[in-house]
Design an enzyme around this catalytic site. Sequence first.
Site, mmCIF file in Angstrom:
data_model
loop_
_atom_site.group_PDB
_atom_site.id
_atom_site.type_symbol
_atom_site.label_atom_id
_atom_site.label_comp_id
_atom_site.label_asym_id
_atom_site.label_seq_id
_atom_site.Cartn_x
_atom_site.Cartn_y
_atom_site.Cartn_z
ATOM 1 N N GLU A 407 0.826 -1.213 0.000
ATOM 2 C CA GLU A 407 0.000 0.000 0.000
ATOM 3 C C GLU A 407 0.861 1.265 0.000
ATOM 4 O O GLU A 407 0.510 2.255 -0.646
ATOM 5 C CB GLU A 407 -0.954 -0.004 1.196
ATOM 6 C CG GLU A 407 -2.031 -1.074 1.127
ATOM 7 C CD GLU A 407 -2.871 -1.018 -0.147
ATOM 8 O OE1 GLU A 407 -3.137 0.098 -0.646
ATOM 9 O OE2 GLU A 407 -3.247 -2.086 -0.659
ATOM 10 N N HIS A 536 -12.713 -7.209 -6.206
ATOM 11 C CA HIS A 536 -12.409 -6.484 -7.440
ATOM 12 C C HIS A 536 -13.536 -6.578 -8.466
ATOM 13 O O HIS A 536 -13.713 -5.678 -9.283
ATOM 14 C CB HIS A 536 -11.094 -6.987 -8.015
ATOM 15 C CG HIS A 536 -9.950 -6.814 -7.058
ATOM 16 N ND1 HIS A 536 -9.668 -7.734 -6.075
ATOM 17 C CD2 HIS A 536 -9.064 -5.801 -6.911
ATOM 18 C CE1 HIS A 536 -8.639 -7.303 -5.367
ATOM 19 N NE2 HIS A 536 -8.252 -6.149 -5.847
#
Length: 595
Positions: A407, A536
Amino acid sequence: MTRSWILCLVFCVLVVETAKPASQLQRSTVTEGMVKVVNTFCCPRRLRCCIPDKRVAIDKSVDEIEARMWLRQYNAELRKRATSATEASWAHSTNMNPVTAAAAIQASSQLKEWRLKKRKETKRFTPAAYSEDLRRQFWLISLDGTPEDSNDLRQMSKLKNDIETLYSTGKTCRDENENEVCHPLEPDLERIFATSRDYNELQWAWLGFRDAVGPAMREKFARLVELKNSGAQEHGFGNYWELFEAPFEIENLLDVANDLWSQIRPLYIQLHAYVRRRLATFYGEDKVSTTGPIPAHLLGNIWAKWWGNIYSLVAPYPNQPDMNVTSVLLQKGYDPLRMFKTAEEFFTSIGLRKLPEVFWEKSMIVRPDDREVSCHPTSWDFHHHSDVRVKMCTEVNHEYLETVHHELGHIQYLLQYEDQPMLYRDGANPGFHEAVGDTIALSAMTPAHLRTVELLEDWPDTHESEINFLLRQALDKIPALAMGLMIDTWQSRGFSGKITADEYNREWWKLRLEYQGLSPPVQRTEEDFDAGSKFHIVYGFAMMRYFVSYIIQFQFHESLCREAGYLQGPLHKCDIYGFSEAGDRLREMLRMGQS
């Protein structure tokens, strides 16, 4: 100088100035008469002709000047509007309730309506005649699937919010100590998959989450596909998948991906067979066949995307020390904040930026107890004053330590290209954005680096330990390639109509078997919608971003290792920590954004 020469010069200046956009608003018209006067009286006197016989060249120049000014205003306005929409989306993702949902839907719709309006304005320009920079910006504006009908747009925004909420709030419940306890996906169910080796418990968790979210969103998802296709077709795409794959700028993307996969698949088949045999030994051949597909709930991850959590069951040399640093993190008193600080220090060691104060003030790095939130790790750009944030429900373990590095790779990319125009504030393609943090993790999660930061102590430098390390890498990287390609094959066929809504689940499991060699632990029907268990798909991302990432991150790593002077030895032993030369090279690429 004669009076006629002076007159010619005056006409030249007059015509050129008239051709410029007046007050940055309108393209002026150069009349045929003025052109004729200048060319008739100036050219015969050997004065350099400043006006061509036709207005094409001047119109082209003026058109490009106006286009550049329009894009400058577009980028500035887009930044303000995107900031407002992102704030509303953040508010909902970190506090999911009807009020924040309504605000997020409204803000998203307003941004899409504005972009649709501005896209229509681009029709007066001729990008094919412009510089490459302007052509590219207009092309990026064209990558839009917003329905032109306002009712369709509102319906699409609401459906999207509905299925995202179903996913993020889905729970699996059971009786515990005579009380019903409901477990969210993150961190509860993910922890069960990472640590439990109870066949029935894993089946309960796998089935419970899918039953909680899939059937309720199936019809909504099918309608969303229709609306997305309709919007994409209105803007010149054959279907929404064509819009999905366009930012990769790879012609015949899935064909290229399948060709790459055909080269990697032999390794996957070997890995699959090896893991299958070990699981059959552990669970028994009545539960895991040594010749058939692997039950999808036994691989240490609720989606079977990464298999690293079952490393202890499949380690080639089980008597060697385990490089999983979870116990050391806990022993040394790590908390999520310290994990982020540790990851940040890697990035700054190679000369990249420190995280701004706003990151620490506004990020959500642990799950709050007082409200529903979306826990899936994501990185956010608020488009002003280096306001970047992470949203995730961090657990103190080995897997999350790697996720934190991933991240912060996104965050570093956002910070590095923040001076680009808004249209260029993105990765070179979606796979680049995913690859940056993973590239850093290829160094940060090596035994050598974990020893450097005192998270790994008794790791022997032997052939056996090296094979164990490489298998752990393979368990996480190779299955992810298979899953990414499988999901986007399903998505592309769903948007193109090759898979219809009444066969979503059948085709889902057909592809899971074909690409991954997996089967459901219980029989599934068309009443189910197991694709809805994947973040997703629900949130509308192409999994090709991860497929591309898992290829190019090793190329990035190899290149950065060379910059760091690592010219000999196995690539998996390279650690670029502390080498600013590698950081300089990486920064050079990151700053380009999508330009």
